[in-house]
Design a protein around this motif. Structure first.
Motif, PDB file in Angstrom:
ATOM      1  N   PRO A 120      35.051  47.373  35.584  1.00 20.97           N
ATOM      2  CA  PRO A 120      34.427  47.215  36.904  1.00 20.97           C
ATOM      3  C   PRO A 120      34.692  48.452  37.759  1.00 20.97           C
ATOM      4  CG  PRO A 120      35.731  45.284  36.311  1.00 20.97           C
ATOM      5  CD  PRO A 120      36.058  46.346  35.309  1.00 20.97           C
ATOM      6  N   ILE A 121      33.691  48.841  38.541  1.00 17.99           N
ATOM      7  CA  ILE A 121      33.870  49.971  39.444  1.00 17.99           C
ATOM      8  C   ILE A 121      34.716  49.532  40.635  1.00 17.99           C
ATOM      9  CG2 ILE A 121      32.656  51.548  40.996  1.00 17.99           C
ATOM     10  CD1 ILE A 121      30.326  51.514  39.067  1.00 17.99           C
ATOM     11  N   GLY A 122      35.667  50.369  41.018  1.00 16.08           N
ATOM     12  CA  GLY A 122      36.499  50.051  42.174  1.00 16.08           C
ATOM     13  C   GLY A 122      37.934  50.460  41.978  1.00 16.08           C
ATOM     14  N   HIS A 123      38.767  50.143  42.971  1.00 17.58           N
ATOM     15  CA  HIS A 123      40.156  50.572  42.966  1.00 17.58           C
ATOM     16  C   HIS A 123      41.042  49.712  42.067  1.00 17.58           C
ATOM     17  CE1 HIS A 123      38.644  52.643  46.555  1.00 17.58           C
ATOM     18  NE2 HIS A 123      39.627  53.508  46.352  1.00 17.58           N
ATOM     19  N   GLY A 124      40.469  48.744  41.380  1.00 20.81           N
ATOM     20  CA  GLY A 124      41.235  47.993  40.403  1.00 20.81           C
ATOM     21  C   GLY A 124      41.678  48.845  39.234  1.00 20.81           C
ATOM     22  N   ALA A 125      41.126  50.045  39.115  1.00 20.64           N
ATOM     23  CA  ALA A 125      41.484  50.948  38.015  1.00 20.64           C
ATOM     24  C   ALA A 125      42.600  51.918  38.396  1.00 20.64           C
ATOM     25  CB  ALA A 125      40.253  51.727  37.562  1.00 20.64           C
ATOM     26  N   LEU A 126      43.263  51.707  39.521  1.00 24.29           N
ATOM     27  CA  LEU A 126      44.361  52.580  39.914  1.00 24.29           C
ATOM     28  C   LEU A 126      45.489  52.589  38.890  1.00 24.29           C
ATOM     29  CD1 LEU A 126      44.585  51.757  43.728  1.00 24.29           C
ATOM     30  CD2 LEU A 126      43.987  53.972  42.744  1.00 24.29           C
ATOM     31  N   PHE A 127      45.554  51.556  38.063  1.00 24.89           N
ATOM     32  CA  PHE A 127      46.649  51.456  37.096  1.00 24.89           C
ATOM     33  C   PHE A 127      46.647  52.590  36.082  1.00 24.89           C
ATOM     34  CE2 PHE A 127      43.191  49.237  34.913  1.00 24.89           C
ATOM     35  CZ  PHE A 127      43.334  49.660  33.600  1.00 24.89           C
TER      36      PHE A 127
END
Length: 348
Positions: free
Chosen positions: A294-301
């Motif tokens: 998903p696009i978004g800041h959930g990928a900061l990990f």
């Protein structure tokens, strides 16, 4: 000479998986928007453990710990970095406190992942990096874009020479902000450049290397922070990057890398997870890599996984975003700030 033909498909990303890196014990300094999203991302997508949080007030630390089920909440940064149960400190304090927070953690012998920008300028970035190297601890700027699967596809396209001789980089980052957002506050080193502009200059210097010349113009907000900036950077071989950042309006926030054989495009927002498209110079063929996340800041990990990977391998910096790359970017950004008349309050 005709352009080199494109391969059958774009390369697959090679980013580490959550279970392929050590599970570190993280302490978080700061309880703002980005800290909340970073912790949520780690907790939902990794085996990394956030065990402590520190803030300038106990009430803020307690509320953050309750919201994210964190074991320990402390009021003083000194208490957080002294915690023997913390391996790595994520610095998510406001920009003007990054240097102070990072040096405090480094002095305590902790590894550090510092939110971008690493410092307010190239001097601070170098100081933090040098201190970490001298202490023998890992240090990395959390420029999360560079650790995304999307950017590893771009990295491989560049390394394979699929674009030919890269001559041009275009990048834009524009968002609209309303008061009382931190980005509008000069006392907190606000403005478009350190929050948004650093994405486009990092992208340009990552692709084309250091800037040998910088031309910039911009405008200020009534409160005295940079509202928008237009930048033209010249790199080795007279390659050019044309860049823009603004906090006044929402813009496409897309990016392009153009070479003699093909052109790569990153639909906006280019700095987040998303697709990659490569089109041949004659326009006859396009290859696309489609983002599964998903696009978004959930990928900061992904930045935390890179830190854990490097720490597990005994590295003191990431080969994907070493100190010299951060300083290279900040040097260009420093010249932009000088030309547009931006000054930041001293942090000492």
């Amino acid at each position: 000479m005709s352009p080199h033909p494109l391969p059958g498909a774009l390369p697959a990303p090679r980013r580490p998986t959550a279970d392929s890196v050590p599970s570190l014990r993280w302490g978080v300094l700061g309880t703002g928007w980005i800290a909340s999203r970073f912790v949520a991302s780690l907790q939902s997508s990794t085996t990394q453990r956030v065990v402590a949080v520190g803030s300038r007030t106990q009430a803020s630390a307690d509320a953050f710990a309750t919201a994210h089920s964190i074991e320990r909440a402390v009021r003083r940064a000194t208490a957080l970095v002294a915690d023997p149960g913390v391996d790595t400190v994520y610095v998510a304090t406001p920009h003007h406190l990054h240097r102070e927070s990072a040096l405090l953690a480094i002095e305590a012998g902790k590894h550090v992942l510092v939110e971008k920008p690493l410092g307010l300028n190239a001097i601070e970035a170098q100081e933090i990096s040098d201190a970490a190297a001298a202490a023998g601890v890992f240090c990395m700027e959390a420029m999360w874009s560079l650790f995304l699967p999307r950017f590893d596809v771009v990295r491989q396209v560049l390394d394979l020479g699929m674009l030919g001789d890269v001559r041009t980089v275009l990048a834009d980052h524009g968002e609209h902000f309303d008061a009382p957002h931190r980005i509008l506050d000069p006392a907190m080193a606000g403005g478009s450049l350190l929050d948004l502009g650093t994405y486009v200059t990092t992208f340009a210097t990552w692709v084309l290397g250091p800037a040998s010349r910088v031309q910039a113009s911009g405008s200020m907000t009534p409160r005295g922070v940079n509202g928008q900036a237009a930048m033209v950077l010249t790199h080795a071989g007279e390659a050019t990057s044309v860049l823009h950042s603004t906090l006044l309006t929402r813009t496409p926030t897309a990016a392009t890398i153009a070479g003699t054989a093909a052109t790569l495009t990153l639909p906006g927002p280019f700095f987040q997870p998303g697709d990659v498209a490569v089109t041949s110079a004659d326009g006859s063929r396009t290859l696309t890599w489609t983002e599964p996340e998903p696009i978004g800041h959930g990928a900061l990990f992904h930045s935390a996984l890179e830190a854990a990977r490097c720490i597990g391998e005994g590295l003191l910096e990431s080969p994907l975003h070493p100190a010299r790359a951060v300083v290279r970017n900040m040097t260009a950004l420093d010249e932009v700030t000088r030309q547009v008349g931006v000054t930041y309050a001293p942090t000492r």
